[in-house]
Design a protein around this motif. Structure first.
Motif, PDB file in Angstrom:
ATOM      1  N   LEU A   1       8.976  -2.634   5.099  1.00 28.37           N
ATOM      2  CA  LEU A   1       8.155  -2.591   6.319  1.00 28.37           C
ATOM      3  C   LEU A   1       8.520  -3.661   7.329  1.00 28.37           C
ATOM      4  O   LEU A   1       8.194  -3.559   8.497  1.00 28.37           O
TER       5      LEU A   1
ATOM      6  N   GLY B   1      11.968   3.713   2.004  1.00 29.85           N
ATOM      7  CA  GLY B   1      10.715   4.217   2.570  1.00 29.85           C
ATOM      8  C   GLY B   1       9.978   3.079   3.239  1.00 29.85           C
ATOM      9  O   GLY B   1      10.308   1.906   3.027  1.00 29.85           O
ATOM     10  N   GLY B   2       8.975   3.401   4.063  1.00 30.84           N
ATOM     11  CA  GLY B   2       8.190   2.353   4.723  1.00 30.84           C
ATOM     12  C   GLY B   2       8.410   2.355   6.229  1.00 30.84           C
ATOM     13  O   GLY B   2       9.369   2.935   6.732  1.00 30.84           O
TER      14      GLY B   2
ATOM     15  N   LEU C   1       0.815  -1.227   0.000  1.00 33.73           N
ATOM     16  CA  LEU C   1       0.000   0.000   0.000  1.00 33.73           C
ATOM     17  C   LEU C   1       0.845   1.272   0.000  1.00 33.73           C
ATOM     18  O   LEU C   1       0.609   2.192  -0.785  1.00 33.73           O
TER      19      LEU C   1
HETATM   20  C1  B12 Z   1      -1.522  -3.455   6.200  1.00 37.03           C
HETATM   21  C2  B12 Z   1      -0.454  -4.301   6.859  1.00 37.03           C
HETATM   22  C3  B12 Z   1      -0.288  -5.607   6.389  1.00 37.03           C
HETATM   23  C4  B12 Z   1      -1.062  -6.179   5.203  1.00 37.03           C
HETATM   24  C5  B12 Z   1      -0.365  -5.672   3.899  1.00 37.03           C
HETATM   25  C6  B12 Z   1      -1.374  -5.425   2.779  1.00 37.03           C
HETATM   26  C7  B12 Z   1      -0.720  -4.785   1.596  1.00 37.03           C
HETATM   27  N1  B12 Z   1      -1.220  -5.118   0.428  1.00 37.03           N
HETATM   28  O1  B12 Z   1       0.208  -3.997   1.687  1.00 37.03           O
HETATM   29  C8  B12 Z   1      -0.875  -7.715   5.417  1.00 37.03           C
HETATM   30  C9  B12 Z   1      -2.060  -8.220   6.235  1.00 37.03           C
HETATM   31  C10 B12 Z   1      -0.738  -8.577   4.174  1.00 37.03           C
HETATM   32  C11 B12 Z   1       0.362  -7.738   6.298  1.00 37.03           C
HETATM   33  C12 B12 Z   1       1.146  -8.873   6.454  1.00 37.03           C
HETATM   34  C13 B12 Z   1       2.185  -8.962   7.384  1.00 37.03           C
HETATM   35  N2  B12 Z   1       2.573  -8.007   8.245  1.00 37.03           N
HETATM   36 CO1  B12 Z   1       1.944  -6.170   8.192  1.00 37.03          CO
HETATM   37  N3  B12 Z   1       1.274  -4.467   8.503  1.00 37.03           N
HETATM   38  C14 B12 Z   1       0.345  -3.785   7.915  1.00 37.03           C
HETATM   39  C15 B12 Z   1       0.193  -2.423   8.642  1.00 37.03           C
HETATM   40  C16 B12 Z   1      -0.982  -2.552   9.641  1.00 37.03           C
HETATM   41  C17 B12 Z   1      -0.010  -1.202   7.782  1.00 37.03           C
HETATM   42  C18 B12 Z   1       0.990  -1.051   6.641  1.00 37.03           C
HETATM   43  C19 B12 Z   1       0.426  -0.060   5.635  1.00 37.03           C
HETATM   44  O2  B12 Z   1      -0.052  -0.422   4.573  1.00 37.03           O
HETATM   45  N4  B12 Z   1       0.400   1.216   5.998  1.00 37.03           N
HETATM   46  C20 B12 Z   1      -0.186   2.253   5.137  1.00 37.03           C
HETATM   47  C21 B12 Z   1       0.882   2.822   4.210  1.00 37.03           C
HETATM   48  C22 B12 Z   1       0.268   3.975   3.400  1.00 37.03           C
HETATM   49  O3  B12 Z   1       1.932   3.337   5.023  1.00 37.03           O
HETATM   50  P1  B12 Z   1       3.488   2.968   4.758  1.00 37.03           P
HETATM   51  O4  B12 Z   1       3.616   1.619   4.250  1.00 37.03           O
HETATM   52  O5  B12 Z   1       4.255   3.376   5.947  1.00 37.03           O
HETATM   53  O6  B12 Z   1       3.834   3.949   3.539  1.00 37.03           O
HETATM   54  C23 B12 Z   1       3.972   5.352   3.662  1.00 37.03           C
HETATM   55  C24 B12 Z   1       5.425   5.760   3.855  1.00 37.03           C
HETATM   56  O7  B12 Z   1       6.135   4.872   4.657  1.00 37.03           O
HETATM   57  C25 B12 Z   1       5.942   5.914   2.452  1.00 37.03           C
HETATM   58  N5  B12 Z   1       6.587   4.802   1.750  1.00 37.03           N
HETATM   59  C26 B12 Z   1       6.332   3.494   1.770  1.00 37.03           C
HETATM   60  N6  B12 Z   1       7.133   2.854   0.920  1.00 37.03           N
HETATM   61  C27 B12 Z   1       7.913   3.763   0.315  1.00 37.03           C
HETATM   62  C28 B12 Z   1       8.912   3.651  -0.625  1.00 37.03           C
HETATM   63  C29 B12 Z   1       9.589   4.782  -1.059  1.00 37.03           C
HETATM   64  C30 B12 Z   1      10.656   4.649  -2.080  1.00 37.03           C
HETATM   65  C31 B12 Z   1       9.267   6.065  -0.521  1.00 37.03           C
HETATM   66  C32 B12 Z   1       9.983   7.273  -0.955  1.00 37.03           C
HETATM   67  C33 B12 Z   1       8.251   6.168   0.447  1.00 37.03           C
HETATM   68  C34 B12 Z   1       7.583   5.032   0.846  1.00 37.03           C
HETATM   69  O8  B12 Z   1       4.808   6.293   1.683  1.00 37.03           O
HETATM   70  C35 B12 Z   1       3.575   5.938   2.324  1.00 37.03           C
HETATM   71  C36 B12 Z   1       2.725   7.208   2.416  1.00 37.03           C
HETATM   72  O9  B12 Z   1       3.377   8.223   3.129  1.00 37.03           O
HETATM   73  C37 B12 Z   1       1.588  -2.328   9.372  1.00 37.03           C
HETATM   74  C38 B12 Z   1       1.619  -1.441  10.636  1.00 37.03           C
HETATM   75  C39 B12 Z   1       2.242  -0.085  10.355  1.00 37.03           C
HETATM   76  N7  B12 Z   1       2.065   0.804  11.267  1.00 37.03           N
HETATM   77  O10 B12 Z   1       2.916   0.135   9.368  1.00 37.03           O
HETATM   78  C40 B12 Z   1       1.879  -3.797   9.646  1.00 37.03           C
HETATM   79  C41 B12 Z   1       3.326  -4.251   9.795  1.00 37.03           C
HETATM   80  C42 B12 Z   1       4.215  -3.579   8.776  1.00 37.03           C
HETATM   81  N8  B12 Z   1       3.237  -5.680   9.498  1.00 37.03           N
HETATM   82  C43 B12 Z   1       3.996  -6.411  10.259  1.00 37.03           C
HETATM   83  C44 B12 Z   1       4.097  -7.830  10.190  1.00 37.03           C
HETATM   84  C45 B12 Z   1       4.959  -8.497  11.256  1.00 37.03           C
HETATM   85  C46 B12 Z   1       3.439  -8.562   9.187  1.00 37.03           C
HETATM   86  C47 B12 Z   1       3.456 -10.070   8.975  1.00 37.03           C
HETATM   87  C48 B12 Z   1       4.810 -10.765   9.215  1.00 37.03           C
HETATM   88  C49 B12 Z   1       2.360 -10.647   9.878  1.00 37.03           C
HETATM   89  C50 B12 Z   1       2.289 -12.166   9.906  1.00 37.03           C
HETATM   90  N9  B12 Z   1       2.675 -12.707  11.041  1.00 37.03           N
HETATM   91  O11 B12 Z   1       1.929 -12.771   8.930  1.00 37.03           O
HETATM   92  C51 B12 Z   1       2.998 -10.197   7.513  1.00 37.03           C
HETATM   93  C52 B12 Z   1       4.215 -10.120   6.581  1.00 37.03           C
HETATM   94  C53 B12 Z   1       3.979 -10.621   5.241  1.00 37.03           C
HETATM   95  C54 B12 Z   1       5.192 -10.323   4.379  1.00 37.03           C
HETATM   96  N10 B12 Z   1       5.953 -11.338   4.034  1.00 37.03           N
HETATM   97  O12 B12 Z   1       5.446  -9.180   4.047  1.00 37.03           O
HETATM   98  C55 B12 Z   1       4.785  -5.568  11.246  1.00 37.03           C
HETATM   99  C56 B12 Z   1       6.251  -5.428  10.884  1.00 37.03           C
HETATM  100  C57 B12 Z   1       7.117  -5.375  12.123  1.00 37.03           C
HETATM  101  C58 B12 Z   1       8.538  -5.181  11.767  1.00 37.03           C
HETATM  102  N11 B12 Z   1       9.062  -4.026  12.106  1.00 37.03           N
HETATM  103  O13 B12 Z   1       9.153  -6.025  11.201  1.00 37.03           O
HETATM  104  C59 B12 Z   1       3.944  -4.233  11.256  1.00 37.03           C
HETATM  105  C60 B12 Z   1       4.776  -2.975  11.557  1.00 37.03           C
HETATM  106  C61 B12 Z   1       2.824  -4.420  12.322  1.00 37.03           C
HETATM  107  C62 B12 Z   1       3.364  -4.454  13.743  1.00 37.03           C
HETATM  108  N12 B12 Z   1       3.242  -3.348  14.466  1.00 37.03           N
HETATM  109  O14 B12 Z   1       3.861  -5.449  14.196  1.00 37.03           O
HETATM  110  N13 B12 Z   1       0.559  -6.542   6.914  1.00 37.03           N
END
Ligand code: B12
Length: 220
Positions: A157, A186-187, A112
């Motif tokens: 992430l 990022g992430g 996402l």
């Molecule tokens: C949604 C989610 C999922 C969904 C993903 C759906 C999908 N299609 O993406 C599902 C349910 C599949 C999932 C699975 C898992 N997840 Co998950 N997930 C999340 C959650 C709740 C939200 C992530 C998200 O989409 N945020 C919304 C987006 C918009 O935010 P973002 O990614 O941060 O992106 C923003 C910026 O970071 C930036 N950005 C992102 N990427 C990039 C790249 C570049 C180049 C740039 C410039 C900017 C940028 O832009 C975005 C907008 O500003 C997070 C919690 C969290 N707080 O992040 C946990 C989290 C990331 N997950 C986690 C875990 C552990 C897992 C699983 C291992 C769970 C399991 N036991 O199965 C699996 C892993 C699967 C795998 N192999 O990857 C942990 C990771 C912990 C860690 N530090 O390692 C988290 C942090 C939850 C937690 N608190 O424990 N997950």
């Protein structure tokens, strides 16, 4: 869930009206209204950049993690579905020297945030190649060889995937590509420490910061 009623429907509305409705929908965590208000803004020629920067990201300041996930999905649904031509019309026109290649690192399937970052990059007029999720380090290296590729963006992430980022950096270094391309992370798993440990050129706390950094690189 509460729906947003679009006020003053028959009057000419300002950009601010559409943007405020997006902010309100994101604040209320109302997925249906997020999609509706984003769609209405697009239909009324509000730029994708303004929708994200002035609407969604402002709304997210109040609505926490759940807002983030819902808004990401609403944006994906509405904005990715508008075709390239339409997107170009909405874009601010900017000139850059090179392409950006973006992917989520091997072992990590979170998409996402990467997709939002890509939407924003494209809205800024950047040419972006999306490698998808679970991307092998070797794949990033292959793309780094292409003459017009100047930036590699890695979404990250899962902390456990850090060794794979180090692998990307080693491959780039060993192949003499480190000075040709810049790498930005990022992430949710990024931090100043991780950027330092991996040797990445930069990291971004959100998509907007990332786009600003990349913009700077592509202008030089
Ligand atoms: C949604 C989610 C999922 C969904 C993903 C759906 C999908 N299609 O993406 C599902 C349910 C599949 C999932 C699975 C898992 N997840 Co998950 N997930 C999340 C959650 C709740 C939200 C992530 C998200 O989409 N945020 C919304 C987006 C918009 O935010 P973002 O990614 O941060 O992106 C923003 C910026 O970071 C930036 N950005 C992102 N990427 C990039 C790249 C570049 C180049 C740039 C410039 C900017 C940028 O832009 C975005 C907008 O500003 C997070 C919690 C969290 N707080 O992040 C946990 C989290 C990331 N997950 C986690 C875990 C552990 C897992 C699983 C291992 C769970 C399991 N036991 O199965 C699996 C892993 C699967 C795998 N192999 O990857 C942990 C990771 C912990 C860690 N530090 O390692 C988290 C942090 C939850 C937690 N608190 O424990 N997950």
């Amino acid at each position: 869930m509460k729906n947003i009623t679009l006020k003053y429907e028959n009057k000419t509305k300002s950009d601010e009206y559409y943007i405020n409705n997006i902010i309100e929908a994101v604040n209320l965590l109302d997925f249906y209204s997020m999609k509706e208000t984003i769609k209405k803004a697009i239909d009324n020629s509000i730029s994708v950049v303004d929708i994200i920067e002035k609407g969604v990201l402002v709304g997210l300041e109040e609505s926490g993690e759940m807002g983030l996930i819902l808004a990401a999905e609403a944006l994906e649904g509405e904005i990715i579905s508008i075709d390239e031509e339409e997107q170009k019309k909405l874009n601010k026109s900017r000139n850059y020297s090179g392409k950006v290649v973006v992917g989520t690192i091997k072992g990590d399937i979170h998409s996402l945030g990467k997709n939002i970052a890509i939407i924003l990059m494209k809205s800024y007029g950047m040419e972006v190649v999306d490698l998808g999720v679970d991307v092998e380090p070797k794949k990033f290296e292959e793309f780094a060889y292409l003459p017009d590729v100047k930036v590699i963006g890695i979404s990250f992430l899962l902390s456990s995937a850090e060794p794979k980022i180090k692998e990307v950096m080693s491959l780039l270094k060993n192949e003499g590509l480190k000075n040709k391309v810049k790498v930005i992370l990022g992430g949710a798993a990024v931090s100043p420490e991780i950027a330092e440990e991996t040797g990445a050129d930069a990291y971004a706390v959100d998509a907007l910061q990332g786009v600003n950094i990349i913009e700077d690189w592509l202008r030089k």
